[in-house]
Design a protein around this motif. Sequence first.
Motif, PDB file in Angstrom:
ATOM      1  N   SER A   8     -47.216 -13.092  22.211  1.00 14.53           N
ATOM      2  CA  SER A   8     -47.391 -11.680  21.871  1.00 14.53           C
ATOM      3  C   SER A   8     -46.070 -11.068  21.447  1.00 14.53           C
ATOM      4  O   SER A   8     -45.989 -10.391  20.413  1.00 14.53           O
ATOM      5  N   PHE A   9     -45.024 -11.351  22.258  1.00 15.52           N
ATOM      6  CA  PHE A   9     -43.737 -10.761  21.930  1.00 15.52           C
ATOM      7  C   PHE A   9     -43.136 -11.376  20.662  1.00 15.52           C
ATOM      8  O   PHE A   9     -42.377 -10.707  19.967  1.00 15.52           O
ATOM      9  N   ASP A  10     -43.524 -12.595  20.426  1.00 17.49           N
ATOM     10  CA  ASP A  10     -43.042 -13.251  19.210  1.00 17.49           C
ATOM     11  C   ASP A  10     -43.453 -12.469  17.964  1.00 17.49           C
ATOM     12  O   ASP A  10     -42.775 -12.502  16.936  1.00 17.49           O
ATOM     13  N   GLN A  11     -44.558 -11.792  18.109  1.00 20.48           N
ATOM     14  CA  GLN A  11     -45.057 -11.037  16.960  1.00 20.48           C
ATOM     15  C   GLN A  11     -44.256  -9.765  16.707  1.00 20.48           C
ATOM     16  O   GLN A  11     -44.381  -9.141  15.660  1.00 20.48           O
ATOM     17  N   LEU A  12     -43.510  -9.416  17.725  1.00 21.73           N
ATOM     18  CA  LEU A  12     -42.704  -8.198  17.558  1.00 21.73           C
ATOM     19  C   LEU A  12     -41.389  -8.560  16.889  1.00 21.73           C
ATOM     20  O   LEU A  12     -40.625  -9.360  17.410  1.00 21.73           O
ATOM     21  N   HIS A  13     -41.155  -7.965  15.753  1.00 21.23           N
ATOM     22  CA  HIS A  13     -39.907  -8.254  15.063  1.00 21.23           C
ATOM     23  C   HIS A  13     -39.242  -6.951  14.679  1.00 21.23           C
ATOM     24  O   HIS A  13     -39.929  -5.993  14.325  1.00 21.23           O
ATOM     25  N   ALA A  14     -37.935  -7.014  14.716  1.00 28.94           N
ATOM     26  CA  ALA A  14     -37.207  -5.918  14.110  1.00 28.94           C
ATOM     27  C   ALA A  14     -37.364  -6.110  12.611  1.00 28.94           C
ATOM     28  O   ALA A  14     -37.068  -7.191  12.098  1.00 28.94           O
ATOM     29  N   ASN A  15     -37.867  -5.087  11.944  1.00 30.48           N
ATOM     30  CA  ASN A  15     -38.133  -5.359  10.521  1.00 30.48           C
ATOM     31  C   ASN A  15     -36.850  -5.354   9.685  1.00 30.48           C
ATOM     32  O   ASN A  15     -35.822  -4.821  10.090  1.00 30.48           O
TER      33      ASN A  15
END
Lengths: 394, 160
Positions: A8-15
């Motif tokens: 789940s956290f892997d999907q969070l990226h600093a764009n």
Amino acid sequence: MSSVIRESFDQLHANENLIEETKQRLKEQRRLMEQGNQVPEESITSSSVKKTRKMPIFSTAAVAAACLIVGILLGSHFRIGNAGIAQSPVAYISIDVNPSIELCLDEKNTVICADAWNDDGKKILDCIDLKGKPCLDAVENLLNCQEFQPYLTDDCELNLTVIGSTEAHGRELEHLLQNCSAFRKHNGTTVLAGMDIYQEAHEHEMSFGKYLLYQQLHELDHSVTTEDCQHMTIKEIKDQICAHDSAHDNSHDSGNGNLHDNNNASSHDNSHDSANGNLHDSNNGSNHETEHHDSVQAVPQTEVPQKEVQHAEEQQHAEEQHYAEEQQHAEEQQHVEEQHYVEEQQHAEEQHYAEEQHYAEEQHHAEEQHYAEEQHYAEEQQHTEEQHHGDGHH
Amino acid sequence: MRSEADVEATIEQYADTVYRICICYLKNHSDCEDLFQTVFMKYMLYDGRFYSEEHKRAWLIRVTANACKDQLKTSFWKKREPLEVLADNSEYLTEQQEEVMEAVLGLPEKYRMVIYLFYYEGYSAVEIAEVLHKKENTVYSLLARGRKLLRTKLGGGTDE
């Protein structure tokens, strides 16, 4: 669970935009700083942060300041409160004519509060401030104030009732009040009362001075209620007491109630004193002394046979003319004494009573002889002691 | 001051880590962007030495966490909903992932960070204790309780 969380956290990226923007800003910053301008840290945060920082919040400083102010206010309030408690009354004076006024005194005899117990009293206290004055000044001011004058008629009864922290303190206050010029001018009477009556009186919504008189009257006439007394002046109450007294006096009944005895006793006292040529004039000293004298004489009087009493009274009649002046004087004194005596008697312990009787008996018997006996006895004792000593040595 | 190359490399390397911690704390995209810049600004100005890459990572996590807490302090009245973040990123997340993220971000703050560091960054409890300046045993109990909360939230369907 960990894998799911990681995914789940892997999907969070600093764009990318954010990263690029940050890089640009930092570069700018670096350039500015290298030019020697020390940049305040705020400049690196964007407008939205600035906005939030400027929004009104409860800053800790403000909260602390508010707490401090509240603390100081509360603190000062309680300090004032404590000062009030420290000044608690220890003694009371009740001033009754028709206005009923009570003064509370601290241990330095300074007035710390003044309460009125009827409408007349309230009217007077509205016009005069007695707080903080020494009690003598307060009483003087009160009796001399304009509002009080309508009540101080020639035939009024000025009644001062005193409750001291101790009996000695009470007597001291009494003496003090008797020296008050206004009090003398209006032929006032002082009465010493016990602390127990204070609360009791207030339960019946009367000053304790008046309540004391009510008690006296109630003893004589059980039909009298506190409500009646509340609307009566001191003069009216005293007149009623006198009326009852004289009624009993005329009937000369012996073996009656305690209080009645006392009243009788003090009136008989006159005759007895006169018969003995023991003029009240000679007792012109303090009321306390005469009162004491009375109490000494009074108790055995009930034991004196009726005949003797009658005889004494006859003698009194004869002597009345001779001692008219003295008698008048004595009567005035008697009023005071009666008050004293009745009051004293109410609070007297049995032991005290017995003591008085004993003391009185001693007086009735030849005192000198008694003293001689005592001396004789003492000598004898000394002799025997010496003998004992001698024996011991042998 | 650190060199431009160093800073840029660090940003590239740790952007996601910093960003995720910001999300963990703030749950709000715009706040995260502000903090993101603040954290790397701090890094740029920091002259201390890092003994290892691991040290650098821990330092960044610590600085980010502190900055986030400061931010929360100055804007504590602001209501933060995990959905806000999720709405921004919903296109990347599967249904299950969305559910998990919602559950994790819905945890009370004290559990959130511990759970994140433990499960995502792979820190041990001892390391977490060091990074967050908490007692080791505190971290253990926070972990245990956080896990329990997550399990009830996720219906116990997903095991370790």
